[in-house]
Structures are given as C-alpha cells and as structure tokens.
Write an enzyme that holds these catalytic residues in place. Structure first.
Site, short mmCIF file in Angstrom:
data_model
loop_
_atom_site.label_atom_id
_atom_site.label_comp_id
_atom_site.label_asym_id
_atom_site.label_seq_id
_atom_site.Cartn_x
_atom_site.Cartn_y
_atom_site.Cartn_z
N HIS A 14 0.86 -1.17 0.00
CA HIS A 14 0.00 0.00 0.00
C HIS A 14 0.91 1.23 0.00
O HIS A 14 1.41 1.64 1.04
CB HIS A 14 -0.91 0.02 1.23
N HIS A 15 1.14 1.82 -1.17
CA HIS A 15 2.13 2.89 -1.32
C HIS A 15 1.50 4.22 -0.94
O HIS A 15 0.60 4.69 -1.62
CB HIS A 15 2.64 2.94 -2.76
#
Length: 533
Positions: A464-465
């Site tokens: 999850h950037h």
C-alpha cells in the site's frame, strides 16, 4: 480507446487508470468535460481472465507473471535497510492494481486524521473524518461494497452498505470459539465484491483466486469506471507511459508520452490529474525537473518522494487436528479492530482471520513423490487443516523512507527508474510484536501447532504505497492542499494514496476512492471558474 494513440482535444488529462484516475475521469466526463486518460499499461481482455487464473494456480508462475509485470518498463532499485519487491503486487494497465487486489475496503478511523494531536507522532490531516464522510458513502456505492454495520470500534456511518455482508466462513467459526474465550470481538469485513448482483455485475461465484485475479467480475476493478467514462465521451490511450510534464512556472502545459511504435506525443489540457500511485507519481514529478523546479516539479517543499509509507504485515499460523477449509473462501470475511486504539508507543493495527491459510492442493501434491491412492491419502491428511491470522500495522511517515531516482539505472525509454529507500520505525516494530502476542494467544487457545510467524524481524509490506506527495495547509510542509491541488501549480491535482499524511492501519483503497470523488468536484469547480480564462 484511441487506436492511433494521438493526442486529442481535452479539458482534463488524467494520468493513470487505477481507481483514483478512473473515478475522477468518470465524474468529470459525466459533468460534460472532455477527458483523456493516459496509462502506461495495456487494456486487458476480460475473456483472458480464466487463463490468468489458471496461470496463477501453477507453481511455475510468480504473481507478476499473471499480469505481465517486469522487464525494463517496470524496473526499479532498492537502497534502504529492507528490500522492497515493488513488482510483486502492482499492475500497470487499465484498472491498475484493482485487477489483482484483495478487495477489502474499510474507512479510516476518526483518530487516524489526528495522529499528531492525539498521540504526538506522525502528522494531522488537513481534513477530518467528517469532511470525508459523505465521500466515503459515495465511494461505497460506486465500488459496490458488501458489509454490515457490526464493527463496534469503527467510525460512525450514515447509511447501510450497498450490499449485505458475506457470511462468516467455516474457519471463522473455529476462530470465534477461541476469541470468545479470550474476549476478542470479531466482526465482518467490508468487501468490494458483490454478495448479490450489483451494477450489472453478478454475485461472487467462489473461484477463490481473488488475489491475483477474479475471473467472474464480481470483485470491483477500476476498469468498470474507465468504461463508464468512455461511454460518456472520455478517450483512453493505453500503453502510453508519460515521460515528463512540460510546464511553466505555475502550470502544466502538456504531458509528453511515448507509444509502442517509438513515437512521442504531447497531450495538452487545461487541467491535469496525476493518479499514478505512491511510487510513479513522485517519480514523474522528479523526472519533470526544470529551471523553474530544479529539484522536481511541484517540489518547492522538498517533500516529493519523501515519507514513503506502507502497512506492515504481522502473521502467525499452523495446523489443528480437524478440517478447516470446508466451503473454502478466497477472501477475508472476519476481522477485529478491537486493538486499533493507539498511543505514542504502540500504533493501531487490525487483526485478520484467514480463510485461505496453508498450501493449495497443487502445492501439497508437489511436496512429495506419491501417486494414486497414496497421494490421495496424504492430501486427506495434510491438506485443509491449516489456520492463520494476519494483521496490518501502521508505519509512521519519516523522511528516512522515500522514493527517488536511481542515478545509474534507466528504463526502456532511458529514464531513471524509481529507487526505493524503505525503513521501518521503532513504533511499528513494537506494534508488530504486540500483534504477534495476540495472534499467538488465539492459536494456543485453539490448540494449534504453530508452524510459522511473521513479526518484527521478518515483516514485509502490504504493498500500500502512501505518503510521497502529502497534503497539508502549509506549502513548506506539504505538496498538495486539502483539495489535492499542488501548491506550486494552479492546474495540477494529485489523486492518489501518495497524498496521505498518515496511513492508519486499514486498506487504503476506499480512502483513495473517497478522495478521488472529492478531487473531481474541486477540478470541476476550477474548470468552471475564472482561473481558466
């Protein structure tokens, strides 16, 4: 979709066709604006999804192979204390990473917007849960979310979920007995997959391969909204990686993109929305450095690429002396936010109860040399007795973690590849240890033989950037304002998890979608205001 990939007349250019870009494009096209979407990857044929599922089941293929990731186009490098396998869980193409995501969609908690004020760590968001609440409800309707209002620890809601929640699985019942003894509350998981027919898509039929591919289309993919935008007049240009943004001192003029035939075009527009995710968005801004912006476009704060965050994974599992996989489910149906309350020392985390722990039948069969009846006997003995728990843990924003440009390595177009410098803060390590303690207690209550654990020493990312172009009121301390317009450029917005000041401990896609809908309103207002003329 444009066959010749030539530029078109456009009011808005959206870069990226994942959930944020797709929703922005659909809303703006619906408002009557001429919209063009540029994406680096291809449009995938829906009829190929059965074949992709079969590829995913074969041990000879790794996850990136399923959606064609890898090679010069997707090259990256690492320089941090922990390696970051970027391509393991991203997809370039129309629909983006929603083509292979797990599909869990929770709202951030109210406290997640006030981490600095409440706990003295991280940063406060410039908006509150209340500001985003109506957009959360709209995002749930747009994606199609199956859920129940049974989470006593979650933020307040204003209406029921669009679809009823999926029923607890068989293995959920095994966990429930242990959790009841330990005083741990379980509740349903909101899922962006159809528990009943919704939005012209059928209900889930139980393939069980949700990650990395849903063959039936019951799980939401952003290609749904890309098609909707096209029906309203939007143009989609695929396999068109943007090389840089041509700009002046205070606005973008055009996006220069390459095509498979080796040509480069410039797409002009009045407004630009960057929706390339938490890695490619800062990379594009850094690639667009100029005399006006020598450190990267929209980077007067020096924060483009800085404070890269992900959720950390804590997990533990083993085997029990009874079957666990009757009516196998390929996604999570139960979780617990009971331990979400945080302080300066221990961060929030959510507890996950796996429905798919242990090897698949194919993997189990390949572990030995038996055939025929002997193999069947071993499968009956060894397969389907596994249990496992996971947890997502918050990582604080720190300048020690960042996305930069590699000075030595380039992609197929000669541009520096993204260099990921990823590290983990001490608070997150303590939180991982706490999550493991609770997971161990549950498994021991189930009389499980614990065979694996992931914690502080061997944790990995949830892919999850977040955090690399954060939002804020102060231009010296943020890249975009609360409406997600860049402080430096009047006609550029960023719709992405990259704008998150903090990440909380829940999956980010619903928040991405809510912010995208909010951004679309801001862009629409700007296009109709005096700044355009």
């Amino acid at each position: 979709m444009s066959a010749d990939r030539s530029p078109v007349e456009a009011d808005v250019c959206v870069i990226g066709a994942g959930p944020a870009g797709a929703l922005v494009a659909d809303r703006l096209a619906d408002a009557g604006h001429d919209v063009v979407i540029l994406d680096a990857g291809p449009r995938f044929d829906e009829s190929d999804r059965i074949e992709r599922m079969e590829r995913a089941l074969r041990p000879a293929y790794d996850r990136p192979d399923v959606w064609g990731m890898g090679g010069e186009r997707d090259a990256h490098s690492n320089s941090g204390e922990r390696p970051y396998p970027l391509n393991h869980a991203r997809v370039k193409g129309i629909g983006g990473s929603t083509l292979h995501w797990q599909g869990m969609v929770m709202r951030l908690h109210e406290a997640d917007f006030e981490t600095r004020s409440r706990h003295g760590v991280g940063r406060d968001w410039p908006i509150s849960y209340g500001d985003l609440r109506p957009y959360y409800a709209a995002a749930e309707r747009e994606l199609g979310v199956a859920g129940a209002d049974d989470n006593p620890f979650g933020p307040p809601r204003e209406e029921p979920f669009p679809m009823p929640a999926f029923a607890p699985s068989y293995s959920d019942g095994l966990f429930a007995e242990a959790c009841e003894q330990l005083g741990i509350a379980m509740h349903s998981v909101p899922n962006a997959r159809n528990s009943e027919p919704y939005d012209d898509r059928g209900a889930c039929v139980g393939y069980g391969t949700c990650q990395p591919v849903c063959p039936s289309g019951a799980k939401y993919g952003a290609d749904v909204h890309v098609r909707a935008a096209e029906e309203k007049g939007a143009t989609v240009i695929d396999r068109a990686p943007v090389q840089h943004l041509d700009h002046g001192a205070d606005s973008i003029r055009a996006a220069a993109y390459a095509t498979p035939d080796g040509e480069t075009h410039e797409q002009e527009a009045d407004a630009f929305v960057l929706a390339c995710g938490g890695v490619e968005t800062p990379r594009l801004l850094l690639l667009s450095a100029s005399q006006d912006y020598p450190d990267g476009l929209a980077n007067s704060s020096g924060l483009v690429g800085s404070c890269f965050m992900d959720h950390l994974f804590a997990g533990m599992g083993g085997t029990v002396d009874e079957p666990t996989r009757q009516n196998h489910v390929g996604f999570l149906t139960s979780e617990s936010h009971q331990f979400y309350d945080a302080d300066a020392e221990i961060g929030p985390f959510k507890l996950e109860f796996f429905n798919y722990a242990g090897p698949s039948p194919v993997e189990t069969a390949l572990e030995g040399d038996e055939w025929g009846d002997a193999l069947l006997d071993r499968l009956r003995t060894d397969y389907g007795t596994h249990v496992g728990l996971g947890a997502l843990v918050e990582q604080l924003p720190r300048e020690e973690s960042y996305i930069g440009l590699d000075p030595d390595r380039t992609d197929g177009h000669g541009n520096p590849v993204p260099r990921i410098h990823w590290s983990v803060d001490d608070r997150a390590l303590r939180t991982l240890e706490r999550a493991n303690e609770i997971q161990r207690a549950v498994l021991e209550e189930m009389d499980a033989e614990i065979t694996w654990a992931v914690g502080p020493e061997n944790t990995g990312p949830a892919y999850h950037h977040m955090g690399t172009t954060r939002m804020g009121e102060d231009p010296d301390e943020s890249v975009v304002d609360p409406d997600l317009r860049t402080h430096d450029l009047s006609n550029c917005w960023i719709a992405s998890s990259s704008v998150f000041p903090t990440g909380g401990a829940v999956n980010p896609t619903l928040t991405i979608a809510a912010l995208a809908l909010r951004t679309a309103e801001a862009v629409d207002d700007a296009l109709r205001s005096d700044w355009l003329v």
